[in-house]
Design an enzyme around this catalytic site. Structure first.
Site: not given
Length: 320
Positions: A297, A115
């Site tokens: 994610h 991320d």
């Protein structure tokens, strides 16, 4: 200042923290495999995570012969949280990592980022390529610098409720709401197998903070979640959100930087992630291998064993 509960961290075998001081700041660092000095691998977490997000990978990397260095980056945990927004631009964030290498006496290292941590790693390779040996990035592919500053572009495409835009245009609003609803926000955010549905009106992060019932299934146990909650009770969310508030500043800072990354790279996507795969990745990162895992994610936490094995397999291939 309330400290993160290290009793819980130690109970799951996570490394003890150490505070590293430089340039008037300090980083909270979790280190393992010191017996493997000379073979460094640095793990960079994303938002809203901490170094604890790498809990499954750290022991296996040590077994594979690596000296593992996992910082809570500035704004997180017990690391420094400067008050100036510009203190969180990409130059400061990458300089922190360089200071970390200097502290340990390493000219370069292998970097793993997830991320926002992936963005730090991509940017470090652009700004200081000699300090990077190999790259493994999760979830966030290399972001091509467009013709317009990031926030301006996102506002045109996604509107004012996009959380990147909201963080910038309505400074302080989301910070306060997330701080007031830490447990709810983190519990509602760290989920998997969330049913597909049209996005709700309003700002995503604020909606998650205020949602009464989480969707899907939890990514982590209640005891693991408690460690995250404790970390953000210490730091609050403003420092972490300030990373987003430097998107346009970063766009300007990288204006004259050649956008190619030549390092050997592994890119790991989550098939269910909302972040799209890059169609132009090989144009800018020619020495990249791409794999995908069946998850969302939070790749290294949703699919810990598969992620670890993919990382170790790729590293072994590179070191032949």
């Amino acid at each position: 200042m309330k400290n993160v509960s290290y009793t819980e961290l130690q109970s799951v075998g996570f490394p003890d923290p150490k505070m590293i001081f430089f340039n008037g700041l300090e980083l909270e660092v979790f280190e393992a495999g010191i017996e493997n000095t000379g073979k460094p691998i640095v793990l960079c977490h994303g938002f809203p995570e901490t170094a604890y997000s790498w809990r499954f990978q750290i022991p296996e990397l040590v077994k594979a012969g690596y000296h593992v260095i996992a910082p809570n980056q500035r704004g997180y945990g017990n690391s420094s949280r400067p008050t100036e927004i510009t203190a969180y631009d990409i130059v400061h964030l990458t300089d922190d990592i360089i200071a970390l290498l200097d502290y340990y006496g390493y000219e370069n290292a292998t970097f793993v980022g997830h991320d926002w941590g992936a963005n730090v790693v991509w940017s470090l390779a652009l700004l200081n390529p000699k300090r990077v040996n190999k790259i493994i990035n999760l979830a966030l592919p290399y972001q091509v610098r467009g013709e317009k500053p990031w926030v301006e572009w996102m506002e045109e495409i996604f509107g004012e409720d996009n959380y990147f835009v909201h963080f910038n245009r309505q400074q302080g609003v989301a910070d306060a709401i997330l701080d007031e609803n830490k447990t709810n926000f983190l519990r509602n955010l760290f989920r998997k197998n969330v049913p597909l549905a049209p996005p709700e009106p309003g700002m995503l992060m604020i909606n998650l903070a205020r949602a009464e019932k989480p969707l899907g299934e939890p990514i982590m146990s209640e005891s693991e979640l408690a460690i995250y909650i404790s970390a953000f009770e210490t730091s609050g969310f403003t420092g972490a959100i300030n990373w987003y508030r430097n998107l346009d500043r970063n766009w300007h800072l990288l204006a004259n930087v050649k956008p190619a990354i030549q390092h050997p790279t592994l890119m790991i996507y989550g098939e269910q992630d909302m972040i799209p795969k890059s169609e132009s990745l090989t144009d800018f990162v020619p020495n990249v291998e791409v794999i995908s895992l069946d998850c969302g994610h939070c790749i290294q936490q949703e699919k810990p064993e598969e992620t670890t094995q993919a990382i170790l397999k790729w590293l072994k291939q590179q070191n032949v």
